[in-house]
Design a protein around this motif. Sequence first.
Motif, PDB file in Angstrom:
ATOM      1  N   UNK A  76       0.819  -1.127   0.010  1.00 34.03           N
ATOM      2  CA  UNK A  76       0.140  -0.162   0.017  1.00 34.03           C
ATOM      3  C   UNK A  76       1.106   1.123  -0.007  1.00 34.03           C
ATOM      4  N   UNK A  77       1.948   1.120   0.751  1.00 38.93           N
ATOM      5  CA  UNK A  77       2.732   2.680   0.944  1.00 38.93           C
ATOM      6  C   UNK A  77       3.432   2.765  -0.305  1.00 38.93           C
ATOM      7  N   UNK A  78       3.837   1.659  -0.748  1.00 40.08           N
ATOM      8  CA  UNK A  78       4.876   1.638  -1.810  1.00 40.08           C
ATOM      9  C   UNK A  78       4.097   2.107  -3.004  1.00 40.08           C
ATOM     10  N   UNK A  79       2.803   1.711  -3.267  1.00 34.50           N
ATOM     11  CA  UNK A  79       2.017   2.307  -4.354  1.00 34.50           C
ATOM     12  C   UNK A  79       1.679   3.813  -3.928  1.00 34.50           C
ATOM     13  N   UNK A  80       1.586   4.262  -2.743  1.00 36.91           N
ATOM     14  CA  UNK A  80       1.373   5.865  -2.550  1.00 36.91           C
ATOM     15  C   UNK A  80       2.482   6.365  -2.667  1.00 36.91           C
ATOM     16  N   UNK A  81       3.719   5.640  -2.685  1.00 41.35           N
ATOM     17  CA  UNK A  81       5.091   6.493  -2.856  1.00 41.35           C
ATOM     18  C   UNK A  81       5.441   6.842  -1.430  1.00 41.35           C
ATOM     19  N   UNK A  82       5.075   6.544  -0.394  1.00 41.56           N
ATOM     20  CA  UNK A  82       5.421   6.951   0.980  1.00 41.56           C
ATOM     21  C   UNK A  82       6.720   6.256   1.369  1.00 41.56           C
ATOM     22  N   UNK A  83       7.636   6.919   1.852  1.00 40.85           N
ATOM     23  CA  UNK A  83       9.007   6.677   2.062  1.00 40.85           C
ATOM     24  C   UNK A  83       9.091   6.597   3.531  1.00 40.85           C
ATOM     25  N   UNK A  84       8.563   7.376   4.317  1.00 39.42           N
ATOM     26  CA  UNK A  84       8.706   7.505   5.735  1.00 39.42           C
ATOM     27  C   UNK A  84       7.546   8.061   6.381  1.00 39.42           C
ATOM     28  N   UNK A  85       6.803   7.288   7.475  1.00 38.08           N
ATOM     29  CA  UNK A  85       5.637   7.743   8.133  1.00 38.08           C
ATOM     30  C   UNK A  85       5.474   7.487   9.563  1.00 38.08           C
ATOM     31  N   UNK A  86       4.976   8.026  10.471  1.00 42.64           N
ATOM     32  CA  UNK A  86       4.595   7.458  11.629  1.00 42.64           C
ATOM     33  C   UNK A  86       3.522   6.404  11.347  1.00 42.64           C
ATOM     34  N   UNK A  87       3.815   5.409  12.270  1.00 44.31           N
ATOM     35  CA  UNK A  87       2.908   4.151  12.176  1.00 44.31           C
ATOM     36  C   UNK A  87       2.285   4.017  13.403  1.00 44.31           C
ATOM     37  N   UNK A  88       0.884   3.878  13.304  1.00 39.92           N
ATOM     38  CA  UNK A  88       0.136   3.503  14.660  1.00 39.92           C
ATOM     39  C   UNK A  88      -0.802   2.312  14.600  1.00 39.92           C
TER      40      UNK A  88
END
Length: 271
Positions: A76-88
């Motif tokens: 999911x995050x690869x498809x969104x192009x998200x490289x770094x995030x806060x994960x809860x």
Amino acid sequence: MSYLNNFYHLLYGPEDGRKWVFVHGLMGYGQNWRRIIQGIEATERCLAYDQRGHGRSFQPPEGYSPEDYADDLKKIVDELGWGKFVLVGHSMGGRNVLNFASRFPEYVSHLVIEDIGPEANPTAHEYYEYLLNLVPSPFASRDEAKRYFFEDFVKTAKTRENIQVMANYFYSNMVEQANGTVDWRFSKQGILDSVRLGRTDDRWDEVKSLKVPTLLVRGGNSKELSQENYDKMLASNPMIKGVVIPGAGHWVHSDQPQAFSEAVKLFVGGF
């Protein structure tokens, strides 16, 4: 082919805001995080989604281990192009994000694990099997389902959490089917597999190997995460900080949303 299309998901906040991913617990769905997201979406970019087998997402016949859920999140995050995030992550979602962060630490700026420990419990699924098998679904109508949960269920079910809360939670998971009956929103088999596969082995190695700043949140009245295991988790890895929130059970972010939000904001360094 978009992998994200398998999942009912919602994005909130400005596209250039710091990125957050919220992962719900067993039998939950992304909207469980709405109150928490409301407090941060003015500046933060938030993703909440229904995990496989839950809510309005796809319901494959198998693949319900923490590794499967974590692999979904990576795609999911690869498809969104998200490289770094806060994960809860809450509860089962907490186990899934623990697995994700231990395997893919480069994605996670901060990790929040809400009210779940890493210990094994090979009989854990029996409790959920008992509760789900108690419910005589499908129901002929929504009214019939409502009557069952708020009259029969509250009188007969033996639950760890507050019985009224559980009745509300189960009822919120009832949806009208194509044939007009009312049945579970989630995959019943997927739920039982999730508990069984998530609890077969202990996951202390994942806790000890975490390399990202981690906040462990425990509800002061939790029956899920014992004070003993909470203390043990903090002692096992210097990357883990902890907070116990009074007046909260297992659903900390629902029981004490303001205290939960403040603890998380403090942890990630404010806005």
